[in-house]
Design a protein around this motif. Sequence first.
Motif, PDB file in Angstrom:
ATOM      1  N   TYR A  67       0.783  -1.229   0.000  1.00 19.45           N
ATOM      2  CA  TYR A  67       0.000   0.000   0.000  1.00 19.45           C
ATOM      3  C   TYR A  67       0.818   1.284   0.000  1.00 19.45           C
ATOM      4  CZ  TYR A  67      -3.730  -3.275   0.977  1.00 19.45           C
ATOM      5  OH  TYR A  67      -4.600  -4.323   0.889  1.00 19.45           O
ATOM      6  N   ASN A  68       2.081   1.219   0.306  1.00 21.56           N
ATOM      7  CA  ASN A  68       2.909   2.424   0.278  1.00 21.56           C
ATOM      8  C   ASN A  68       3.681   2.489  -1.026  1.00 21.56           C
ATOM      9  OD1 ASN A  68       1.991   2.931   2.819  1.00 21.56           O
ATOM     10  ND2 ASN A  68       3.874   2.333   3.872  1.00 21.56           N
ATOM     11  N   THR A  69       4.113   3.663  -1.384  1.00 19.50           N
ATOM     12  CA  THR A  69       4.933   3.811  -2.576  1.00 19.50           C
ATOM     13  C   THR A  69       6.045   4.807  -2.292  1.00 19.50           C
ATOM     14  OG1 THR A  69       4.881   4.196  -4.964  1.00 19.50           O
ATOM     15  CG2 THR A  69       3.590   5.704  -3.601  1.00 19.50           C
ATOM     16  N   TYR A  70       7.125   4.729  -3.070  1.00 20.37           N
ATOM     17  CA  TYR A  70       8.263   5.617  -2.853  1.00 20.37           C
ATOM     18  C   TYR A  70       8.974   5.819  -4.182  1.00 20.37           C
ATOM     19  CZ  TYR A  70       9.657   0.764  -1.917  1.00 20.37           C
ATOM     20  OH  TYR A  70       9.792  -0.597  -1.962  1.00 20.37           O
ATOM     21  N   SER A  71       9.682   6.925  -4.270  1.00 21.66           N
ATOM     22  CA  SER A  71      10.350   7.267  -5.528  1.00 21.66           C
ATOM     23  C   SER A  71      11.790   6.768  -5.578  1.00 21.66           C
ATOM     24  CB  SER A  71      10.339   8.787  -5.732  1.00 21.66           C
ATOM     25  OG  SER A  71      11.003   9.435  -4.669  1.00 21.66           O
ATOM     26  N   LYS A 113      -3.217   6.984 -16.286  1.00 17.38           N
ATOM     27  CA  LYS A 113      -4.267   6.437 -15.427  1.00 17.38           C
ATOM     28  C   LYS A 113      -3.680   5.469 -14.402  1.00 17.38           C
ATOM     29  CE  LYS A 113      -8.197   7.042 -18.542  1.00 17.38           C
ATOM     30  NZ  LYS A 113      -9.226   6.369 -19.361  1.00 17.38           N
ATOM     31  N   LEU A 114      -2.679   4.721 -14.800  1.00 19.59           N
ATOM     32  CA  LEU A 114      -2.003   3.845 -13.840  1.00 19.59           C
ATOM     33  C   LEU A 114      -1.271   4.684 -12.791  1.00 19.59           C
ATOM     34  CD1 LEU A 114      -0.593   1.042 -16.173  1.00 19.59           C
ATOM     35  CD2 LEU A 114      -2.282   0.751 -14.350  1.00 19.59           C
ATOM     36  N   ALA A 115      -0.639   5.756 -13.242  1.00 19.45           N
ATOM     37  CA  ALA A 115       0.046   6.649 -12.297  1.00 19.45           C
ATOM     38  C   ALA A 115      -0.943   7.209 -11.279  1.00 19.45           C
ATOM     39  CB  ALA A 115       0.736   7.781 -13.049  1.00 19.45           C
ATOM     40  N   LEU A 116      -2.131   7.601 -11.737  1.00 13.33           N
ATOM     41  CA  LEU A 116      -3.167   8.097 -10.838  1.00 13.33           C
ATOM     42  C   LEU A 116      -3.591   7.034  -9.828  1.00 13.33           C
ATOM     43  CD1 LEU A 116      -5.520  10.093 -13.242  1.00 13.33           C
ATOM     44  CD2 LEU A 116      -4.309  11.021 -11.266  1.00 13.33           C
ATOM     45  N   HIS A 151       0.444  11.338  -8.756  1.00 15.89           N
ATOM     46  CA  HIS A 151       0.230  12.759  -9.038  1.00 15.89           C
ATOM     47  C   HIS A 151       0.347  13.618  -7.776  1.00 15.89           C
ATOM     48  CE1 HIS A 151      -3.577  11.204  -7.647  1.00 15.89           C
ATOM     49  NE2 HIS A 151      -4.096  12.425  -7.558  1.00 15.89           N
ATOM     50  N   LYS A 152       0.326  12.973  -6.604  1.00 17.07           N
ATOM     51  CA  LYS A 152       0.444  13.704  -5.341  1.00 17.07           C
ATOM     52  C   LYS A 152       1.867  13.714  -4.787  1.00 17.07           C
ATOM     53  CE  LYS A 152      -4.314  13.052  -3.748  1.00 17.07           C
ATOM     54  NZ  LYS A 152      -5.164  12.596  -2.623  1.00 17.07           N
ATOM     55  N   PHE A 157       4.023  14.892 -14.081  1.00 15.82           N
ATOM     56  CA  PHE A 157       2.699  14.303 -14.269  1.00 15.82           C
ATOM     57  C   PHE A 157       1.727  15.315 -14.864  1.00 15.82           C
ATOM     58  CE2 PHE A 157      -1.659  13.633 -13.074  1.00 15.82           C
ATOM     59  CZ  PHE A 157      -1.874  12.317 -13.454  1.00 15.82           C
ATOM     60  N   TYR A 158       1.661  16.510 -14.290  1.00 19.09           N
ATOM     61  CA  TYR A 158       0.678  17.485 -14.759  1.00 19.09           C
ATOM     62  C   TYR A 158       1.046  18.053 -16.130  1.00 19.09           C
ATOM     63  CZ  TYR A 158      -2.158  17.248 -10.606  1.00 19.09           C
ATOM     64  OH  TYR A 158      -3.003  16.800  -9.621  1.00 19.09           O
TER      65      TYR A 158
END
Length: 273
Positions: A104-108, A245-248, A253-254, A262-263
Amino acid sequence: MYLTFAKNKIDNADHLPFDPAEYSRFKFGDGSLAKKFGEELALDFIEIHKELLLTTDNIVIVPSPYNSIPTASGLMSNYFKDAINQFLFKRDKDLLLESKIHRYNTYSVDYSKLNYDERLKLMASDTYHFHESFLNNKTCLFIDDIRVTGSHEQIIKNMLETNKLSGKFVFIYYAAFNNTTIPPNLESYLNTYSIKSVSDLHTIIRSLNFSPNTRIIKYILNSDYSQAVDLFEKTEKSVAFAILKLALSNNYHKMPEYKKTFYALARLVKLYE
């Protein structure tokens, strides 16, 4: 009971048992190579573990953990599953059951550049979940593309033991580091062997076999936005939409690291306008 199986064992960083250029393209979404690797892995697994497949009921395949964006290893595991199911079908055996480990978490941060301790620390900040009662008393095949330090494997073992699950648990890899003196960041070298810049993604994305995954989406969003825009200007609109859409779906995007790019891409393809 734990078992580990790897098709390719890496004993020497200078003498790899597979083509690093192919492996790199696979990691960035080349579906034809995911098919090749998955089928090769299945054939070798059948050769070594035919008896397990033919004498065991309730075998569950579990790809590497993910939330909503597929991984390269997840696509490979689909082709592995298809090949194993074909083998079982021809012998009138029940086909593989399927399950998933949610994260559930993500990181760059690029995980492949980290050492063992850094990997464990990063994963400790993540949240994982699987269907405990469904996996209990079954033979579970956990599929991943590469075993470097074994940190992912250890996380899964901890989950199995914490939940006191019984059964046979088989960890299956396309490749595995077989020498502890090999630095873990060799994984980063393998991942990016064919991909040095955003422009190197053109051929993969234009391919009929392209399958967007976490790695390529993060790579695009983490790049200079002007390079990403140039890539998207040469990309079919339907493919660009699928990527965004996958990125969203993972809330990329946050994330401050990805937001600007992204934007810029969302405006370019008029996402949701």
